[in-house]
Motif scaffolding. Sequence first.
Motif, short mmCIF file in Angstrom:
data_model
loop_
_atom_site.label_atom_id
_atom_site.label_comp_id
_atom_site.label_asym_id
_atom_site.label_seq_id
_atom_site.Cartn_x
_atom_site.Cartn_y
_atom_site.Cartn_z
N LEU A 91 9.87 2.37 -7.26
CA LEU A 91 9.18 1.73 -6.12
C LEU A 91 10.13 0.88 -5.29
N TYR A 92 11.05 0.18 -5.97
CA TYR A 92 11.83 -0.83 -5.25
C TYR A 92 12.97 -0.20 -4.48
N SER A 93 13.69 0.76 -5.11
CA SER A 93 14.84 1.30 -4.39
C SER A 93 14.41 2.51 -3.58
N GLY A 94 13.23 3.06 -3.88
CA GLY A 94 12.78 4.21 -3.12
C GLY A 94 13.46 5.49 -3.53
N SER A 95 14.13 5.50 -4.71
CA SER A 95 14.84 6.71 -5.09
C SER A 95 13.95 7.58 -5.97
N LEU A 96 14.20 8.90 -5.91
CA LEU A 96 13.47 9.86 -6.73
C LEU A 96 14.16 9.92 -8.08
N LEU A 97 13.48 9.50 -9.16
CA LEU A 97 14.13 9.44 -10.47
C LEU A 97 14.09 10.79 -11.18
N PRO A 142 0.44 -2.63 -19.03
CA PRO A 142 1.75 -3.25 -18.81
C PRO A 142 2.88 -2.62 -19.61
N ARG A 143 2.56 -1.63 -20.50
CA ARG A 143 3.67 -1.08 -21.31
C ARG A 143 4.62 -0.25 -20.46
N TYR A 144 4.20 0.17 -19.27
CA TYR A 144 5.07 1.00 -18.43
C TYR A 144 6.00 0.15 -17.58
N GLU A 145 7.04 0.78 -17.08
CA GLU A 145 7.97 0.10 -16.16
C GLU A 145 7.22 -0.36 -14.92
N LYS A 146 7.49 -1.56 -14.47
CA LYS A 146 6.84 -2.07 -13.24
C LYS A 146 7.20 -1.22 -12.03
N SER A 147 8.43 -0.69 -12.03
CA SER A 147 8.91 -0.07 -10.78
C SER A 147 8.54 1.40 -10.67
N HIS A 148 7.85 1.95 -11.69
CA HIS A 148 7.58 3.39 -11.65
C HIS A 148 6.37 3.74 -10.80
N LEU A 149 6.52 4.80 -10.01
CA LEU A 149 5.41 5.32 -9.22
C LEU A 149 5.42 6.83 -9.42
N LEU A 150 4.25 7.42 -9.65
CA LEU A 150 4.20 8.87 -9.82
C LEU A 150 3.38 9.49 -8.70
N SER A 151 3.82 10.68 -8.26
CA SER A 151 3.03 11.36 -7.25
C SER A 151 2.92 12.82 -7.62
N GLY A 152 1.76 13.42 -7.36
CA GLY A 152 1.56 14.84 -7.64
C GLY A 152 1.26 15.54 -6.34
N PRO A 189 4.95 -3.32 10.85
CA PRO A 189 5.64 -3.99 9.76
C PRO A 189 6.61 -3.02 9.08
N SER A 190 7.62 -3.57 8.42
CA SER A 190 8.65 -2.72 7.84
C SER A 190 8.02 -1.77 6.85
N HIS A 191 8.38 -0.52 6.93
CA HIS A 191 7.81 0.43 5.97
C HIS A 191 8.94 1.22 5.35
N GLN A 192 8.59 1.88 4.26
CA GLN A 192 9.58 2.63 3.52
C GLN A 192 8.99 4.02 3.38
N ILE A 193 9.78 5.06 3.62
CA ILE A 193 9.22 6.41 3.50
C ILE A 193 9.99 7.16 2.42
N LEU A 194 9.26 7.76 1.47
CA LEU A 194 9.90 8.52 0.41
C LEU A 194 9.67 10.01 0.69
N LEU A 211 0.86 -1.17 0.00
CA LEU A 211 0.00 0.00 0.00
C LEU A 211 0.90 1.22 0.00
N VAL A 212 0.66 2.14 -0.94
CA VAL A 212 1.45 3.37 -0.99
C VAL A 212 0.54 4.50 -0.54
N ILE A 213 0.96 5.26 0.46
CA ILE A 213 0.10 6.29 1.03
C ILE A 213 0.82 7.63 1.04
N GLY A 214 0.17 8.66 0.45
CA GLY A 214 0.74 10.00 0.49
C GLY A 214 0.17 10.74 1.68
N ARG A 215 1.03 11.57 2.35
CA ARG A 215 0.54 12.22 3.56
C ARG A 215 0.61 13.74 3.42
#
Length: 1517
Positions: A495-501, A474-484, A451-456, A417-421
Amino acid sequence: MVSTNLVVPVVLWGPTAPTHCISSVFLSDDQCTLVTGCYDGQICLWQVEPATLKMSPRCLLVGHSAPVLCLVRASLLPDNNFLVSSSENGEMCTWDLIDGKCTEAVKLPQVHTQIQSYHTANSEDVRLFCIGYYAEIMVMDPFSLEVIYVLSSKVKPDWISAIHVLRPMRRKDDVVLAITTTGTVKVWTLTGNENKHAEPIYENESKEIRCLNAITMNCCAQNQRTVLLVCTKYWQIYDAGDFTVLCSVIAPARERWQGGDFITSDRVMLWTDEGKGYLYKLPANCIPDNKEFHSKSVVRDAPYLYYVLQHAGDKVLSCPPAMKLLMGQQSHFLLRGDSEGYISVWNVPEVPLDNISILQAKQMPPRIQKPHVCTSLVEAWSMMDPPPVGILDQLSRITDSPVKLTSSIYLPQQSRLVIGREDGSIVIVPATQTVMMQLLVGIKQNFSDWPSHQILYGHRGRVNCLLCPSMVHPRYEKSHLLSGGIDFAVCLWDLYSGSLLHRFCVHAGEITQLLVPPESCSPRILKCICSVASDHSVTLVSLQERKCVTLASRHLFPVVTIKWRPLDDFLIVGCSDGSVYVWQMETGHLDRVLHGMLAEEVLSACDEQALEDGSGGSGSNAANSASEMGMANPAVHFFRGLKSRNMNAIRHATQRGIHQLQQLQGHNQGNFDFLMKHRSNPLVIQGLRTNPKDAESHILFFDIEGLIFELHSEEYAQMTPATLEALGVHLQHPKDGKSMHIDASKKIGDFFSKVKNKAVDVEKILKDKDKHGLVQKFKEKTEIVEKKVQAKVESLQKAVETHEEQPQDLKSKIASKMEVTHVMEVAQLLLSLLHSWGLDPHLDKVCESQLGLLRPIVPISYGVLSKAGYMSLLLPTWQNNYEIPPGLQLPSSSKKRMLPEELQRLEHLTAIFTSRLHWELSTTLTSNHILALVAMSNTLMSMSAASFLPDSEKHKKLQRLAQYAESTQGAEEELLAHHTSQIKQGWSLLSTHHCFLLPDKIEALEPKKFKRPQVEMMVKRWQHHCIEIREAAQQILLGELTRMGKKGRKQLVESWAQYLPLYTHTEPIVGAQQVAAMTNNQAGGSGGGGAGTGTGINSSMGNGSGAMSGGQGMSAGGTGVGSSDQQDEDYEEEEEEIIRKPSSLSELKRKQTTAVILLGVIGAEFGQDISQESPNHRGSISLGHTNTERRKSSVVEGFGIANNLARLTSMALAHLLYAPPSPKLPQYTPLRRAAIDLLGRGFTVWEPYLDVSKVLLGLLEISCEGKSVPNLNYKLPLTPQADACRTARHALRLIATARPAAFITTMAREVARYNTMQQNAQSINTPLTQSVLYKAKGEILQCVEMLIDKMQSEIAGLLVEVMDIALHCVDSNELKGRGLAELCPSICKFNQISHCSQTRRIAVGANSGNLAIYELRQNKCQMIPAHTHPITSLAFSPDGKYLVSYSCAENRLSFWQTSTGMFGLGQSQTRCTKGYSTAPIPDVSRLNPMRLAKLVWINNRTVTLMLADGSETRFNV
């Protein structure tokens, strides 16, 4: 999809209350339920105590996407607690106030501003009189929401601003009073037979007065001679006779009038937009009983203000409150709901007239009264201690005040679950574990890092929206997450490394939405996503090039919709003022701006194109449905999510195991596609935010069907080919489609093991590279490792794909490592939340210690999903006013630890909730939950040792067990087997507890409170496409019917019999009742359905829970099992009239489908046990009725004698079997399947009224259509055709075992008919190979063999017929080559049958003593009278010259010789050459005729008679 699936929603509300800015209020007649509608479109139901008017919010109805303007009651009847709501964009909805289900929803082009629900003179129930932004008065039916008729204006037609419907005294007709916005008063008189097909209905009289834009208009109820009209600036009293003004009062300074009503004929109450109530005494000239009435108004006698009802402070409201005057018997109330969400109630003070006169003489200022009840949702929330749980509470423990959650997205693949705050951080947590932690008793509740969580971190300020594009396509990268965010930026994350691309900063306003373009766009646009911002700009940003491709700004108004025309390269932006901008995507050029009608046409043209595309690729469809709806309202997003969630789920159906499934189910590819299409996510988590400013609550949707599917496919993927063969799954190569042989299946096995080894090797490689033991630590969920391993797995998959021959399998294998556990976790969570903890201590112990379920720590907020995705969600605030009964026993498991008082209260509440209150909420909840529990526990029971205990626990347990026993090899296996059987037993206990024992246990605690499962709902799922749900529904329904007892069933039959469609043999006749019902409700609606289709029982019975319409859904008519008969009787009477007359044709059809199945079930299961007291109807089987002293009810009079019901039911079922496929009744619907099933189950009841051969042929036809259909133990869903085929096969077997003789004789008769046709084959039009008997040979033979295995003694009497059938079914060439014993081994068990392969003859000894000799060469059969008693056994001599036969009843043994004529010409004759009398057999051994005697030839001349007692006698020819 949403409606047919069984979905259980559970809500986590979170610590802040939802905003509730009230726009309309309603209080039910019994003053138990208060309903408030709000500007965001939700409706809140409040529990009210009628005595004190204390209120607590009970549940939230989510569905409207615009402000709710009107709330009115839908029925006068006290039992029918229904409500109609109407919103600002034309949506109307009928809600069931008990369980919050939406029973009907429509969207009209007209918008209503005011609705009066009024019971007209000639109708059974109320009608809704609606006015609004249109020039008529629309009269609607509250249940079907169809317009019944319309009242139009002849003179100066205009929008109508106020309306009042009344019945004048001493008159039978109704009068509608209305005033238009321009001030014309109109009067319509209703005769009672209006309908919309007749001439338009014009007003009877109209008069112009000077009152513009009236808000309300009320006629005085006491004498109907004065009318109160309210406008914003003034209110006036008019004479109802000639509409002249009698008096007028101007609004107080800085306030505007909002509405008003008469309290008595001389007092009125008015209220203003400031939320104050004003009480006026009217002057003498306005009081009809006064002699001054209608005289000139006198200055000193003006309307006098004697009381003001207001709040203490002068708090300014942001918008006018909703107010209403409620007339009670004793006292009157003024009800107000305001923009802050506060509800206030004033008791209207009773002041005697004399006091008012004294005050008026002294010119005293008015007195002031404060409200005596005032409460709000926020207040209720703040009373809760501890506050309601949210999904991220574990993180808020670390900070001082909770951070608001503002957006969320669920990734089903990794179950994260990805949650923006609000503070700009984005948190990623494992979904199921987080939820378990909030709701269930856990072990690790004190660890803040679990449980282990990751914060971006990357946004400054609130995160507004999240998007994971690969979920949409499915044409997009599996690991991409976008936030506005609110900081104008769109961020791209890994998503996996938690880095801002990358951070895209292109907008100049906060980002409000992120979308994915449809899949038919140009390649460059396909790499983009679309973002919308509050500065009215829309951009396309490319994830590949990391730059903005198109910036469409310059819109003057906020962006409301986005549509695509991919083929023309257009992006179409609709704004809130109705203008439409057309942009070119590639160049960013503004093509044109459109307004008005043209703009609307362009938008609708986009929809049409989207639909055309959508049929090709479902992706574009989802994207379109996403952009269709508005963006301003979060509730809309939420629905959008609901509507598209299944598409994503399907598209996204995890790749895992698909390949294996393909291998296993190579049998007809169609079935595989069907499976993939019906695969949905077991769990979806959706954010719910009603107002943009609110924090998000989260809803968990458990899709029971999806969950069962995943569990089973896990299991089938692990099975060996042999076990699958046993289930009747024929393994085939997808290419050639031939059944595989053993060596091929061995290959598959090898292949699987190779794949497994490969996966293991890969793991080894990982371990070698892995110096720091990362994979080991992976088990100890620490974040960094999780990320790295994730990254490694990703890269590994890439590596594998490059140099492996079968990449697919490895990938699916690795993926499945991450997946299996999630499915089990979801199942564990669901069962823990639904189980009725606290009712059965023993079962609870089993659940906790063996099955691994966890107790809830808070009462759970459930939801109900109904029509069109509308929902009702339980609010947590009911706990505030709940009194805990003294002397409550707590479950033993809770340690005696010192808890603060509020936590203790919570624990008590939870215990009461899980055991009792949970099942007393509503019939729908009970039905859904019991169904889910039974289906799930049956599924888990059928799996091998499916327990949720963590592995370490299981291990300990086995060790403990092993200490008792010596650990030899065998003992260990035994222990494991014991352990497995214990677990299976646990699941079966859980299932029976909820299926059968639950009601009685709750009745024992609190009588009459338990809400029973709805019979109607189970009936609708009698043939659900998911086998587990189907079986669960059948179990529950039969349990419920059994519990009702005879009386209850009889009542049920009586209430539903009226809906049974009547079919005669040739054409349908509509029953008198239905015609009446239909003409009443639909003046002039068509009576009969088209010929041939009956009154069209159509396929409207999806499996839909959406199809649940009528009333309470017949909550299983009275079922109180009272101690004495007397009490029993009363209890039943209460629930007598629950079924409401259907209000539309479609509802009538739904009722008919339900009636056919329900009566079919009762007839099939309970039809035989009904006793026949009356002598004259012996032999007839009456269904559900005893023929003695029958209480005449309207239903049965239409039927004549009672057993007619069985005849009608059987005819309806048979009609469903025979009816040719038509648009109304397609070939394979659940309804037809149910009819097939019930014909099989209740064959003994229906038999007298059926044409048996027609039924059997119909069933055979269906059952021979499927090629290789697995048997009933195979649990994955099949295509409707395969399912019908499987059901028909099952039904045939049931009929054969219930009436073996009828089955055999009928089949033999059909075979004889077939043979005659074969001889005159020239005279027939259709080729014989097309006939059912030819196609279904294998099926018939299987049934016959099954009968011989199961019912030998019954078949022994019909051997000649059996032989006829068998010879028809076996291939004559094979019979010649392989002999009868090999082709039909079961038939050769009988001693009365012998086959001689040399002479190619078969002899059969019949029960009549005749010998039947079949000449296979000439296809002839001759019958010879041989014995006077049944033949016991016979045998051909080895050379085929002689046949010996023996009859023990006659004590005679005879030898027969067949002489042929010259050279095989002429008649062949069989004659007796020799006969012996034999010793009689003792009676004892006659009991088993099968083993009585056997004849064995020793050589060509001698035969031995072996008797059952072991004696042998030899005879010579």
